[in-house]
Design a protein around this motif. Structure first.
Motif, PDB file in Angstrom:
ATOM      1  N   VAL A 102      27.160  18.644  34.718  1.00 39.62           N
ATOM      2  CA  VAL A 102      27.179  19.150  33.640  1.00 39.62           C
ATOM      3  C   VAL A 102      26.097  18.036  33.173  1.00 39.62           C
ATOM      4  N   SER A 116      32.173  17.071  29.344  1.00 35.17           N
ATOM      5  CA  SER A 116      30.212  17.508  29.715  1.00 35.17           C
ATOM      6  C   SER A 116      29.903  18.126  27.647  1.00 35.17           C
ATOM      7  N   PRO A 139      32.029  18.180  34.772  1.00 37.16           N
ATOM      8  CA  PRO A 139      30.910  16.839  34.158  1.00 37.16           C
ATOM      9  C   PRO A 139      29.656  16.408  34.881  1.00 37.16           C
TER      10      PRO A 139
END
Length: 324
Positions: free
Chosen positions: A200, A227, A197
């Motif tokens: 991202v 995310s 995450p």
């Protein structure tokens, strides 16, 4: 004699048995199919272990390709000798021959061989409904695809890229990262080394992605939510690591009014016209060369247990086919 893989109790790969079966003549609306190849998918393991219950004893497998041997009364549009492929129920694809409802079969284009046909139907139709219907990907979207080097993952990465998306994918090794990158994944993330995450957010300048296509389940669920951009969509279509925890609607609210869905292929292809439309999209994108279906492992059908062990251990990439 005709053989098939069957199981009489749920459990590990050892419950799979190579048995002699009787196929018989097709009844009304049915076709007898002589199979050349069958696809291998995680959903097969879900049935074998009992995660997805089915009456026992049972066959296994949900996709294959081969030649029509005989048609039953009332069947139109298909004839002996036709090359066909299918994905979805009824369960029992791990077989040398079987009876199937004619309306679940689609004709295989001459330019697509049987191994490719068996490898592409369930995974390719899954990618088709995910990208075109569950969350229709638009040019300029940034998407996250888990298991990007897997069967659905490699197809979805290529297809999303062809639709104009920026593609982020998670993988478990450098080799799989290179494979995903070669198939349209702009930013492979090694989840074994990186907090996906956070990565991202870094890639998207803090915004998050429009959609996460998650076939992993329990291990990626929380990170998938983290995310997403506000109003983003989590599409949880598999449970490779186990089922996701109970859904908390307030968590979706608190993270930006997120959307969550748990789709399955059977619902998106229940109507004949929907099946034909998705198959047409799949065949067209494969024939155009924008999506390449790669059969990267093959096993004899009678060695289905070994094939499932390799799949569960994440030792496979791309598509795996069982050869009759």
């Amino acid at each position: 004699m005709t053989h098939a893989i069957r199981f009489h109790r749920t459990g590990g790969p050892e419950v799979l048995q190579w048995e002699t079966v009787s196929v018989g003549e097709p009844g009304p609306g049915e076709v007898r199919l002589g199979q050349v190849a069958c696809g291998l998918n995680f959903i097969d393991i879900y049935y074998r272990t009992g995660l997805y219950p089915t009456p026992l004893p049972a066959g296994l497998g949900l996709e294959g390709a081969g030649t029509v041997e005989a048609v039953g009364p009332g069947v139109t549009g298909l004839a002996p000798g036709d090359r066909v492929a299918y994905a979805g129920g009824p369960i029992g694809a791990y077989a040398e021959a079987r009876l199937l409802p004619a309306h679940r079969l689609v004709k295989l284009p001459d330019t697509i061989d049987f191994q490719t046909g068996a490898a592409m139907m369930l995974q390719g139709l899954t990618a088709a409904y995910l990208l075109h219907r569950t969350y229709p990907v638009q040019a300029g979207d940034t998407v996250l695809i888990h298991a990007a080097a897997g069967g659905v993952g490699l197809i979805a990465c290529q297809w999303a890229k062809a639709l104009g998306a920026r593609v982020i994918g998670t993988v478990s090794s450098e080799a799989k990262a290179e494979l995903a990158r070669a198939h349209g994944c702009d930013h492979p993330i090694l989840y074994t080394r990186e907090n996906f995450p956070a990565r991202v957010r870094e890639i998207t300048d803090g915004e998050g992605v429009a959609v996460v296509y998650d076939s992993v389940g329990k291990d990626t669920y929380a990170g998938s939510l983290d995310s997403l951009r506000p109003l983003g969509t989590l599409v949880c279509f598999g449970n490779a690591s186990g089922p996701v925890p109970p859904l908390d609607p307030l968590a979706l609210c608190g993270k930006g009014s997120l959307f969550f869905t748990r789709p399955k292929l059977a619902d998106y292809t229940a109507k004949r016209e929907d099946l034909e439309a998705l198959a047409a999209k799949l065949f067209a994108v494969v024939q155009s060369g924008q999506v390449k279906i790669e059969v990267r492992q093959t096993f004899p059908l009678k060695e289905a247990a070994a094939a499932q062990e390799a799949l569960a251990a994440r030792l496979t990439t791309g598509s795996t086919v069982l050869l009759v």
